[in-house]
Scaffold this motif. Structure first.
Motif, PDB file in Angstrom:
ATOM      1  N   TRP A  15       0.827  -1.198   0.000  1.00  0.00           N
ATOM      2  CA  TRP A  15       0.000   0.000   0.000  1.00  0.00           C
ATOM      3  C   TRP A  15       0.870   1.261   0.000  1.00  0.00           C
ATOM      4  O   TRP A  15       0.637   2.202  -0.752  1.00  0.00           O
ATOM      5  N   ARG A  44       0.868   3.895  -2.979  1.00  0.00           N
ATOM      6  CA  ARG A  44       0.202   5.170  -2.694  1.00  0.00           C
ATOM      7  C   ARG A  44       1.164   6.308  -2.364  1.00  0.00           C
ATOM      8  O   ARG A  44       0.835   7.479  -2.566  1.00  0.00           O
ATOM      9  N   HIS A  45       2.341   5.979  -1.850  1.00  0.00           N
ATOM     10  CA  HIS A  45       3.269   7.038  -1.431  1.00  0.00           C
ATOM     11  C   HIS A  45       4.684   6.761  -1.943  1.00  0.00           C
ATOM     12  O   HIS A  45       5.612   6.578  -1.148  1.00  0.00           O
ATOM     13  N   HIS A  76      -6.406  12.522  -3.880  1.00  0.00           N
ATOM     14  CA  HIS A  76      -5.744  11.472  -4.652  1.00  0.00           C
ATOM     15  C   HIS A  76      -4.450  11.951  -5.312  1.00  0.00           C
ATOM     16  O   HIS A  76      -3.792  11.187  -6.013  1.00  0.00           O
ATOM     17  N   GLU A 106      -0.681  12.656  -5.313  1.00  0.00           N
ATOM     18  CA  GLU A 106       0.525  12.280  -4.576  1.00  0.00           C
ATOM     19  C   GLU A 106       1.631  13.278  -4.904  1.00  0.00           C
ATOM     20  O   GLU A 106       1.875  13.577  -6.073  1.00  0.00           O
TER      21      GLU A 106
END
Length: 362
Positions: free
Chosen positions: A220, A224-225, A350, A352
């Protein structure tokens, strides 16, 4: 808690080529960690150094606190599953799986018991007398895995073990692998260049590029990051956009992106006016509308659909913005395909923010 497998500042060069540079990594007992990256990034060399097949130029390797650098490969109590499976063609399934136990001079009774148990776990019972050429690719992979697991190693090393299987079988076998890993509770270090595979089976992923660890985290976090452009672009599909900070204040920032001016509400951003940054928006977080709307999206910008690709469950659109920048948008396949002028909608949550300067994870 001390790591089960610990790598400290591992470095390996082949002539002028740096295969692995200053790599440090900790793997906890029972953890499934994947070394992920493109060909030539050093992941297989790292695995072979842990196994004892390649000697590091510098650095230390520990297994359960035991220093391994001066321990020969056959005494490290690790097992490796190779990409090619490396089965003995003149031996049947039983003897292939039993080979390592025979080298350890186990009794015939113990060998028979352990081989039968592991073959049953891998749904290979009844195939003991077959030879490798009589097996499918998936069955050969299971035999290679059985040969490793029957030794009850302290760590399992796997070098792209599914790459020779077709796509559908690869998905089925990777699920079996994860279940078996949990069943045995064995510390596993897995190598692949397949991002989807890594996301699906890993507890943690170590992304590598040119021998250097870029980022370590759970699936995750990696998706995501991402910490830099390479990780963002390598993991999944990315829409990477360069932006300039036009306004900044408490709880908000206004960005100039692809000819648009976008206001973002976000706490904790420390950005200076004029600063250049990189942002990423995943295709699945974008939506397409025929008319501008703020009901289903916080931000709406105009674009034109250039082409699309039908993927079955989804459809991918390439949408050109006013300055020529193209975004990939992924939507669940509708009954009708969109075309022409369109509006792209998304929420600022959303977006990043990706570092343009940081080269690797520390």
């Amino acid at each position: 808690m001390r790591a089960h497998v610990e790598i400290r500042r591992l470095t390996k060069r082949f002539g002028e080529t740096v295969a692995v540079e200053d790599l440090s990594l900790e793997v906890q007992k029972g953890e499934f960690i994947t070394l992920l990256g493109p060909s030539g990034c050093g992941k297989t060399t790292t695995l072979r150094m842990i196994a004892g097949f390649v000697e590091p130029d510098r650095g230390e390797i520990y297994l359960n606190g035991r220093f391994l650098n001066n321990v020969p490969a056959h005494r490290r109590n690790v097992a490796m599953v190779f990409q090619s499976y490396a089965l003995f063609p003149h031996m049947n399934v039983f003897n292939n799986v039993a080979y390592g136990l025979k080298l350890r001079k186990k009794s015939r009774q113990e060998i028979g018991k352990r081989v039968r148990e592991v073959l049953e776990l891998l749904n290979m019972e009844g195939m003991e007398k077959r030879y490798p050429h009589q097996l499918s690719g998936g069955q050969q992979q299971r035999v290679a895995l059985a040969r490793a697991l029957v030794l009850e190693p302290e760590a399992l090393l796997m070098d792209e073990p599914l790459s020779n299987l077709d796509a559908k079988l690869r998905v089925a076998v990777r699920n079996e692998l994860k279940e078996l890993q949990k069943h045995f509770g064995i510390t596993t270090i897995y190598v692949t260049h397949d991002q989807e595979e890594a996301l699906a089976i890993s507890d943690k992923i170590a992304v590598m590029k040119e021998g250097i660890l870029q980022q370590l985290g759970d699936p995750w976090e990696i998706y995501r990051h991402p910490v830099n452009r390479f990780v963002a672009d390598f993991i999944g599909t990315a829409n990477l956009l360069e932006a300039v900070v036009e306004k900044s204040g408490p709880g908000f920032v206004e960005l100039g992106i692809a000819g648009e001016h976008i206001l973002i509400s976000r706490e904790g951003l420390d950005l200076a006016i004029g600063q250049k940054i990189l942002i990423n928006i995943r295709p699945e977080n974008l939506r397409l509308f025929k008319e501008p709307t703020h009901v289903m999206s916080e931000i709406t910008v105009k674009g034109r659909i250039k082409r699309n690709t039908y993927m079955g469950r989804t459809i991918q659109y390439w949408v050109q913005m006013k300055d020529g920048t193209e975004l990939i948008v992924e939507e669940h396949a509708p009954e009708t395909v969109l075309d022409g002028e369109i509006y792209i909608g998304f929420d600022s949550k959303h977006i990043e923010f990706v570092s343009m300067e940081r080269k690797c994870w520390v």
